[in-house]
Design an enzyme around this catalytic site. Structure first.
Site, mmCIF file in Angstrom:
data_model
loop_
_atom_site.group_PDB
_atom_site.id
_atom_site.type_symbol
_atom_site.label_atom_id
_atom_site.label_comp_id
_atom_site.label_asym_id
_atom_site.label_seq_id
_atom_site.Cartn_x
_atom_site.Cartn_y
_atom_site.Cartn_z
ATOM 1 C CB ALA A 60 -0.930 -0.009 1.208
ATOM 2 C CD GLU A 110 7.507 6.079 -5.628
ATOM 3 O OE1 GLU A 110 8.306 6.899 -6.086
ATOM 4 O OE2 GLU A 110 6.978 6.178 -4.501
ATOM 5 C CD GLU A 130 2.463 8.270 -4.619
ATOM 6 O OE1 GLU A 130 1.463 7.949 -5.310
ATOM 7 O OE2 GLU A 130 3.427 7.519 -4.455
ATOM 8 N NE ARG A 133 -3.691 8.461 0.306
ATOM 9 C CZ ARG A 133 -4.964 8.141 0.151
ATOM 10 N NH1 ARG A 133 -5.904 9.060 0.247
ATOM 11 N NH2 ARG A 133 -5.328 6.895 -0.102
HETATM 12 C C1 1HE Z 1 -2.102 1.900 5.957
HETATM 13 C C2 1HE Z 1 -1.770 2.162 4.619
HETATM 14 C C3 1HE Z 1 -0.730 3.102 4.373
HETATM 15 C C4 1HE Z 1 -3.360 0.727 4.642
HETATM 16 N N1 1HE Z 1 -0.130 3.675 5.424
HETATM 17 N N2 1HE Z 1 -1.475 2.502 6.973
HETATM 18 N N3 1HE Z 1 -0.778 4.856 -0.013
HETATM 19 C C5 1HE Z 1 -2.089 5.065 -0.100
HETATM 20 O O1 1HE Z 1 -2.602 6.171 -0.146
HETATM 21 C C6 1HE Z 1 -2.931 3.808 -0.077
HETATM 22 C C7 1HE Z 1 -3.699 3.750 1.227
HETATM 23 N N4 1HE Z 1 -4.349 2.448 1.420
HETATM 24 C C8 1HE Z 1 -5.478 2.097 0.761
HETATM 25 O O2 1HE Z 1 -5.991 2.762 -0.125
HETATM 26 C C9 1HE Z 1 -6.103 0.801 1.197
HETATM 27 O O3 1HE Z 1 -5.641 0.510 2.501
HETATM 28 C C10 1HE Z 1 -5.783 -0.411 0.289
HETATM 29 C C11 1HE Z 1 -6.475 -0.246 -1.076
HETATM 30 C C12 1HE Z 1 -4.280 -0.577 0.068
HETATM 31 C C13 1HE Z 1 -6.271 -1.712 0.969
HETATM 32 O O4 1HE Z 1 -7.643 -1.566 1.313
HETATM 33 P P1 1HE Z 1 -8.273 -2.553 2.432
HETATM 34 O O5 1HE Z 1 -9.741 -2.249 2.499
HETATM 35 O O6 1HE Z 1 -7.864 -3.950 2.132
HETATM 36 O O7 1HE Z 1 -7.539 -2.190 3.809
HETATM 37 P P2 1HE Z 1 -7.792 -0.961 4.816
HETATM 38 O O8 1HE Z 1 -8.945 -1.279 5.719
HETATM 39 O O9 1HE Z 1 -7.871 0.332 4.071
HETATM 40 O O10 1HE Z 1 -6.438 -0.922 5.632
HETATM 41 C C14 1HE Z 1 -6.116 -1.921 6.606
HETATM 42 C C15 1HE Z 1 -5.181 -1.296 7.619
HETATM 43 O O11 1HE Z 1 -3.961 -0.924 6.969
HETATM 44 C C16 1HE Z 1 -5.736 -0.005 8.203
HETATM 45 O O12 1HE Z 1 -5.220 0.115 9.502
HETATM 46 P P3 1HE Z 1 -6.117 -0.272 10.815
HETATM 47 O O13 1HE Z 1 -5.201 -0.040 11.985
HETATM 48 O O14 1HE Z 1 -7.303 0.655 10.752
HETATM 49 O O15 1HE Z 1 -6.498 -1.724 10.617
HETATM 50 C C17 1HE Z 1 -5.108 1.072 7.350
HETATM 51 O O16 1HE Z 1 -4.996 2.329 7.982
HETATM 52 C C18 1HE Z 1 -3.724 0.472 7.121
HETATM 53 N N5 1HE Z 1 -3.092 0.990 5.928
HETATM 54 N N6 1HE Z 1 -2.565 1.418 3.815
HETATM 55 C C19 1HE Z 1 -0.507 3.378 6.690
HETATM 56 N N7 1HE Z 1 -0.317 3.403 3.132
HETATM 57 C C20 1HE Z 1 8.263 7.595 -0.985
HETATM 58 S S1 1HE Z 1 6.860 8.434 -1.361
HETATM 59 C C21 1HE Z 1 5.585 7.291 -1.528
HETATM 60 C C22 1HE Z 1 4.317 8.002 -1.285
HETATM 61 C C23 1HE Z 1 3.158 7.052 -1.166
HETATM 62 O O17 1HE Z 1 3.287 5.858 -1.210
HETATM 63 S S2 1HE Z 1 1.657 7.808 -0.980
HETATM 64 C C24 1HE Z 1 0.507 6.544 -1.159
HETATM 65 C C25 1HE Z 1 0.188 5.909 0.157
#
Ligand code: 1HE
Length: 256
Positions: A60, A110, A130, A133
């Site tokens: 993710a 990436e 990104e 966000r």
């Molecule tokens: C996270 C993250 C994360 C999940 N950082 N905690 N990436 C994103 O913007 C993608 C964000 N994630 C999502 O859109 C979704 O989580 C997914 C599509 C990947 C998966 O969905 P799903 O329904 O299977 O899971 P969920 O219920 O959204 O997430 C489960 C848990 O993982 C939940 O935490 P919990 O404590 O509430 O159980 C989420 O908060 C956690 N989680 N993704 C932190 N990314 C070097 S620059 C790079 C810049 C980037 O990568 S920006 C893009 C970031």
């Protein structure tokens, strides 16, 4: 560093698995450091590697809970840390095959882009959230992703939040292989085992010379190619392999 990264040897193939499924394999600093260390210190007999994630999603991206605490300078150094880790994958010791499923998003995309071959299953989807966000890629995506899909498609993904599904992702160049749900790891391991049987100098040339030749001006590229070609041909292993074919002991090229 972290207990969320595991290395397991399958003979001479290293399987590196991110095991943070509860957070969808989101990459925190500990994981980035562990990836760098692991690809830097693969056992000496390793000939190829598979990179995969546990659970329903490959990765993710950036652990967003770590994002809030950085100022601009720290942010830059953080991106450089990611660069140094992913550089160890792309320009490391052995070819790396990524096994993809579910989310391959943000920094996860990436990470996948720094591998040499990507095998996606039917559940895979690709996105660069990104853009929505309010941030920018920072894990080498601005360099590597346009090489896979072009600047225009990457711009569209970041500006509009467009998500590519598995079929379209393979069509535009994210993955070289598309396989049924749940089989990406098996296919990736099969490919890595096959890659491990190549002459090491050929794999080295493909990893370290080809991407650089492709970026050189043509007249420079032709010279670099000729050097690499003569170095690989001069190796005893190349001579033995060609001899084996001429004597009918090596496999023919067959359509699949
Ligand atoms: C996270 C993250 C994360 C999940 N950082 N905690 N990436 C994103 O913007 C993608 C964000 N994630 C999502 O859109 C979704 O989580 C997914 C599509 C990947 C998966 O969905 P799903 O329904 O299977 O899971 P969920 O219920 O959204 O997430 C489960 C848990 O993982 C939940 O935490 P919990 O404590 O509430 O159980 C989420 O908060 C956690 N989680 N993704 C932190 N990314 C070097 S620059 C790079 C810049 C980037 O990568 S920006 C893009 C970031």
């Amino acid at each position: 560093m972290t207990s969320d990264l595991h290395l397991e040897m399958h003979d001479d193939v290293a399987v590196v698995r991110i095991t943070r499924a509860a957070k969808r394999n989101a990459l925190n600093d500990g994981l980035i450091l562990a990836l760098r260390h692991t690809f830097d210190t693969l056992p000496a007999h390793t000939k190829a590697a598979v990179l995969c994630g546990s659970g329903e999603h490959f990765c993710a991206g950036l652990d967003l809970s770590e994002l809030q605490t950085r100022d601009a300078g720290e942010g830059m150094h953080h991106a450089r840390l990611w660069h140094s880790a992913f550089e160890r994958i792309q320009f490391g010791a052995v070819p790396v095959v990524a096994a993809l499923q579910g989310a391959v998003v943000g920094g996860g995309l990436e990470l996948a882009a720094s591998c040499h071959i990507r095998v996606a299953d039917d559940t895979t989807f690709y996105a660069l959230p990104e853009g929505t966000r309010g941030i920018f890629v920072g894990g080498g995506g601005a360099v590597r992703i346009p090489k896979l899909i072009g600047v225009a498609r990457m711009t569209d993904m970041m500006m509009t939040g467009r998500v590519y599904n598995a079929v379209d992702g393979e069509r535009i160049g994210f993955a070289q292989y598309l396989v049924p749900a749940g089989t990406a790891f098996d296919k990736a391991l099969e490919l890595a085992k096959r890659i491990a049987t190549n002459a090491p100098l050929t794999n080295y040339a493909l990893m370290h010379a080809l991407p650089r030749i492709a970026e050189q001006a043509a007249d420079h590229g032709f010279v670099t190619e000729s050097l690499m070609s003569s170095i690989t041909q001069a190796a005893p292993e190349a001579k033995a392999r060609v001899e084996a074919f001429l004597q009918g002991r090596a496999a023919k090229v067959e359509s699949q």
